[in-house]
Design an enzyme around this catalytic site. Structure first.
Site, PDB file in Angstrom:
ATOM      1  N   TYR A 178       0.838  -1.203   0.000  1.00  0.00           N
ATOM      2  CA  TYR A 178       0.000   0.000   0.000  1.00  0.00           C
ATOM      3  C   TYR A 178       0.872   1.252   0.000  1.00  0.00           C
ATOM      4  O   TYR A 178       2.038   1.217   0.396  1.00  0.00           O
ATOM      5  CB  TYR A 178      -0.936   0.014   1.220  1.00  0.00           C
ATOM      6  CG  TYR A 178      -0.219   0.196   2.544  1.00  0.00           C
ATOM      7  CD1 TYR A 178      -0.009   1.473   3.075  1.00  0.00           C
ATOM      8  CD2 TYR A 178       0.247  -0.902   3.273  1.00  0.00           C
ATOM      9  CE1 TYR A 178       0.655   1.638   4.287  1.00  0.00           C
ATOM     10  CE2 TYR A 178       0.907  -0.739   4.480  1.00  0.00           C
ATOM     11  CZ  TYR A 178       1.101   0.539   4.983  1.00  0.00           C
ATOM     12  OH  TYR A 178       1.760   0.713   6.174  1.00  0.00           O
ATOM     13  N   CYS A 179       0.275   2.369  -0.457  1.00  0.00           N
ATOM     14  CA  CYS A 179       0.944   3.674  -0.413  1.00  0.00           C
ATOM     15  C   CYS A 179      -0.142   4.741  -0.269  1.00  0.00           C
ATOM     16  O   CYS A 179      -1.314   4.412  -0.093  1.00  0.00           O
ATOM     17  CB  CYS A 179       1.813   3.893  -1.649  1.00  0.00           C
ATOM     18  SG  CYS A 179       0.917   3.776  -3.210  1.00  0.00           S
ATOM     19  N   THR A 180       0.220   6.006  -0.371  1.00  0.00           N
ATOM     20  CA  THR A 180      -0.724   7.090  -0.068  1.00  0.00           C
ATOM     21  C   THR A 180      -1.956   7.076  -0.966  1.00  0.00           C
ATOM     22  O   THR A 180      -3.088   7.029  -0.488  1.00  0.00           O
ATOM     23  CB  THR A 180      -0.023   8.460  -0.184  1.00  0.00           C
ATOM     24  OG1 THR A 180       1.196   8.415   0.547  1.00  0.00           O
ATOM     25  CG2 THR A 180      -0.907   9.569   0.355  1.00  0.00           C
TER      26      THR A 180
END
EC number: 1.14.-.-
Length: 322
Positions: A178-180
């Site tokens: 996951y990331c922003t």
């Protein structure tokens, strides 16, 4: 009136001819609308965060969606009390996210399985599953999914090497990443698959989408989500707020990021307002006494006042050790 402004976060991997010219034209378009923000343009697509009034952002989204290249682009929308940026920048880059791979990944051809927030929430709790944070260490330190691995990296381009060095932790596991907002995972999850990891999934729409999802409401997220604008962070977990950030100087729970006052250092540190004043916003003694210390300049401190604070700090540290 509160929340007359909005912040738009978006990206799209799509071929753009003559990206330099596109960036130049797009900057004029954004300035004419009155937007502020930061947009990257490459031959492989566009990645941006912009702020403006409801009317300005509506016009921007409408214009973008009228272009066949961006008609299905997803905009993540946050309400805001004002602009989240000071200026408007549109810059041409070789890559939207800097991985510098020998063989670049096209997410339209190779990427991990997309999981919607509820699916990601359930997958995180399954056995033989590893959750990898695809962001930088300072982003993780402010907030992350419970139990997620923290790669020891300062920049996204360092992630592939970190994965190779820690391959044994991931082999044979289901990998969730996951990331922003999702853009880094599009490439990173594709790269993982290319490296031979078979079961790779990514959080569709990133942390920002997860926090707004009416079903999961940000559950299993601890802390806040770091964002690359003047807000610095946004809340995610709507059910409970757990502070995971630690004050750089005392280790106490804290979620306030500042930049070291030495402009040659500029290190981001989590720091309370009280400690910012106590330590002259310097992450080390050298930074506190640096001739260009911005804290000293901002507060108009004389040399005598600086010395007085440094002496007091020395006494406090000496007392704490004895």
């Amino acid at each position: 009136m509160k929340n007359q402004y909005r912040v738009l976060l978006y990206y799209k991997y799509v071929h753009i001819d003559n990206p330099e010219q596109f960036a130049e034209d797009h900057l004029k378009f954004c300035k004419d609308l009155g937007l502020k923000g930061r947009i990257l343009v490459a031959g492989e697509g566009i990645n941006g965060t912009v702020s403006g009034t409801v009317e300005q952002t509506d016009r921007y989204m409408s214009e973008m969606k009228s272009d066949p290249r961006f008609e299905d682009m997803v905009f993540k929308i946050d309400e805001s009390e004002g602009h989240a940026f000071k200026k408007m920048h549109v810059r041409h880059r070789d890559e939207l996210v800097t991985l510098r791979l020998e063989d670049d990944i096209d997410p339209n051809e190779l990427t991990g399985k997309y999981l919607e927030p509820k699916e990601f929430y359930e997958a995180m709790q399954q056995e033989d599953t590893i959750v990898v944070d695809a962001r930088n260490d300072y982003e993780y330190d402010l907030g992350h999914f419970r139990g997620a691995i923290r790669p020891d990296i300062k920049a996204f381009r360092e992630l592939p090497e970190w994965i190779r060095d820690n391959k044994e932790k991931l082999e044979g596991k289901k990998i969730l990443t996951y990331c922003t907002g999702g853009i880094r995972c599009e490439k990173f999850s594709g790269w993982l698959k290319k490296e031979g990891f078979e079961d790779v999934s990514q959080l569709h729409g990133g942390i920002v989408t997860y926090g707004k999802d009416p079903e999961v409401q940000g559950e299993l997220w601890d802390g806040k989500c770091y964002v690359f604008d003047e807000r610095i962070s946004v809340p995610v977990n709507q059910k409970e707020h757990v502070i995971v950030g630690k004050d750089y100087f005392t280790g106490e729970p804290c979620e306030r990021y500042v930049n070291c006052a030495n402009p040659e250092c500029n290190k981001q540190i989590i720091c309370s307002e009280e400690n910012e004043h106590r330590y002259l916003r310097g992450c080390t003694h050298e930074c506190r006494v640096h001739p260009r210390n911005l804290y000293v300049k901002e507060h108009g401190l004389s040399e005598e006042e600086v010395q007085e604070r440094l002496e007091k700090l020395k006494e406090e540290e000496h007392a704490a050790q004895s």
